[in-house]
Design a protein around this motif. Structure first.
Motif, PDB file in Angstrom:
ATOM      1  N   ALA A  18       3.902  -0.244  24.410  1.00  0.00           N
ATOM      2  CA  ALA A  18       5.027  -0.116  25.247  1.00  0.00           C
ATOM      3  C   ALA A  18       6.105   0.905  24.716  1.00  0.00           C
ATOM      4  O   ALA A  18       6.505   1.844  25.421  1.00  0.00           O
ATOM      5  CB  ALA A  18       5.623  -1.492  25.701  1.00  0.00           C
ATOM      6  N   ALA A  19       6.369   0.885  23.492  1.00  0.00           N
ATOM      7  CA  ALA A  19       7.014   1.785  22.923  1.00  0.00           C
ATOM      8  C   ALA A  19       6.438   3.179  22.883  1.00  0.00           C
ATOM      9  O   ALA A  19       7.165   4.108  23.134  1.00  0.00           O
ATOM     10  CB  ALA A  19       7.261   1.494  20.998  1.00  0.00           C
ATOM     11  N   ALA A  35       0.511  -9.485  20.782  1.00  0.00           N
ATOM     12  CA  ALA A  35       1.994  -9.260  21.166  1.00  0.00           C
ATOM     13  C   ALA A  35       2.530  -7.908  20.380  1.00  0.00           C
ATOM     14  O   ALA A  35       3.092  -7.144  20.976  1.00  0.00           O
ATOM     15  CB  ALA A  35       2.775 -10.452  20.927  1.00  0.00           C
ATOM     16  N   PHE A  36       2.067  -7.832  19.240  1.00  0.00           N
ATOM     17  CA  PHE A  36       2.469  -6.617  18.340  1.00  0.00           C
ATOM     18  C   PHE A  36       1.832  -5.520  18.921  1.00  0.00           C
ATOM     19  O   PHE A  36       2.482  -4.535  18.984  1.00  0.00           O
ATOM     20  CB  PHE A  36       2.219  -6.965  16.806  1.00  0.00           C
ATOM     21  N   GLY A  37       0.679  -5.519  19.267  1.00  0.00           N
ATOM     22  CA  GLY A  37       0.075  -4.337  19.828  1.00  0.00           C
ATOM     23  C   GLY A  37       0.358  -3.835  21.148  1.00  0.00           C
ATOM     24  O   GLY A  37       0.651  -2.814  21.475  1.00  0.00           O
ATOM     25  N   LEU A  88       6.432   8.652  25.345  1.00  0.00           N
ATOM     26  CA  LEU A  88       5.716   9.593  26.344  1.00  0.00           C
ATOM     27  C   LEU A  88       6.450   9.963  27.386  1.00  0.00           C
ATOM     28  O   LEU A  88       6.534  11.207  27.979  1.00  0.00           O
ATOM     29  CB  LEU A  88       4.426   9.319  26.376  1.00  0.00           C
ATOM     30  N   ALA A  89       6.913   8.844  28.202  1.00  0.00           N
ATOM     31  CA  ALA A  89       7.636   8.947  29.405  1.00  0.00           C
ATOM     32  C   ALA A  89       9.031   9.673  29.226  1.00  0.00           C
ATOM     33  O   ALA A  89       9.683  10.272  30.053  1.00  0.00           O
ATOM     34  CB  ALA A  89       7.962   7.748  29.916  1.00  0.00           C
ATOM     35  N   SER A  90       9.618   9.557  28.249  1.00  0.00           N
ATOM     36  CA  SER A  90      11.069  10.043  27.947  1.00  0.00           C
ATOM     37  C   SER A  90      10.990  11.706  27.695  1.00  0.00           C
ATOM     38  O   SER A  90      11.982  12.330  28.046  1.00  0.00           O
ATOM     39  CB  SER A  90      11.516   9.707  26.435  1.00  0.00           C
TER      40      SER A  90
END
Length: 197
Positions: free
Chosen positions: A16-17, A9-11, A22-24
């Motif tokens: 996701a972050a 879950a941490f990975g 990168l998408a920003s």
């Protein structure tokens, strides 16, 4: 091989972050909060406070006038003491003469405060006080330091006096104790903030 769910879950959260970051660069709207979703709470609170201060009256007097009177009354002894300690003070005598009270010498005040610090805290705090006063005098900051010291000491004395009186009143009255209890409970964590690293 066993997969730890927490590590997985941490990975996934890190991935996701990273993907959003990168998408920003391609979609700048990901970094900005939509303007339509921002509530003007600051403007509402500011308007309510201005209305409270300017329009609300107590016996024909606005709260602004009352708070200014209290501030001026409380500031008078501090202002007088700062003036007397930094520049001296003139007194008009009843026979028409004047009497000038000279300000105490900076070294005398510093020595008295160092001795007071030594009496309360011992050798270590006294050495620190000597270093602090030497630093402020060598840089020409003595008047500013004395002004700040007087204001802080006066504030501490007033706070202690008000606190002791409220504590005695709360001890003698269950109603006052019930009213002050939420204030005590909400301010209890504040004592640990100044000493936490």
């Amino acid at each position: 091989m066993t997969v730890n769910v927490r590590h997985l879950a941490f990975g996934l959260c890190l991935l996701a972050a990273l993907a959003i970051w990168l998408a920003s660069f391609e979609v700048p709207a990901l970094f900005r909060w939509p303007q339509a979703a921002i509530l003007p709470l600051g403007e509402w609170l500011n308007g309510a406070l201005i209305h409270l201060l300017r329009e609300t009256t107590i016996g024909g007097t606005t709260i602004t006038e009352v708070s200014r009177f209290v501030a001026e009354t409380a500031a008078w002894p501090v202002t007088w003491l700062i003036e007397a300690m930094n520049e001296g003070h003139f007194y008009d005598l009843s026979n028409g003469g004047e009497f000038w009270l000279a300000p105490p010498p900076a070294l005398g005040v510093a020595l008295a405060l160092v001795l007071f610090t030594h009496a309360l805290g011992g050798k270590g705090p006294a050495v620190m006080a000597i270093a602090t006063f030497a630093f402020t005098m060598l840089l020409g900051l003595w008047p500013s330091t004395l002004t700040t010291l007087i204001a802080v000491l006066f504030s501490v004395l007033v706070s202690v006096a008000v606190g002791v009186l409220l504590g005695i009143w709360a001890c003698r009255s269950a109603r006052v104790s019930a009213m002050l209890s939420p204030v005590y409970d909400s301010s209890r964590p504040c004592r640990s903030f100044p000493i936490s690293p």
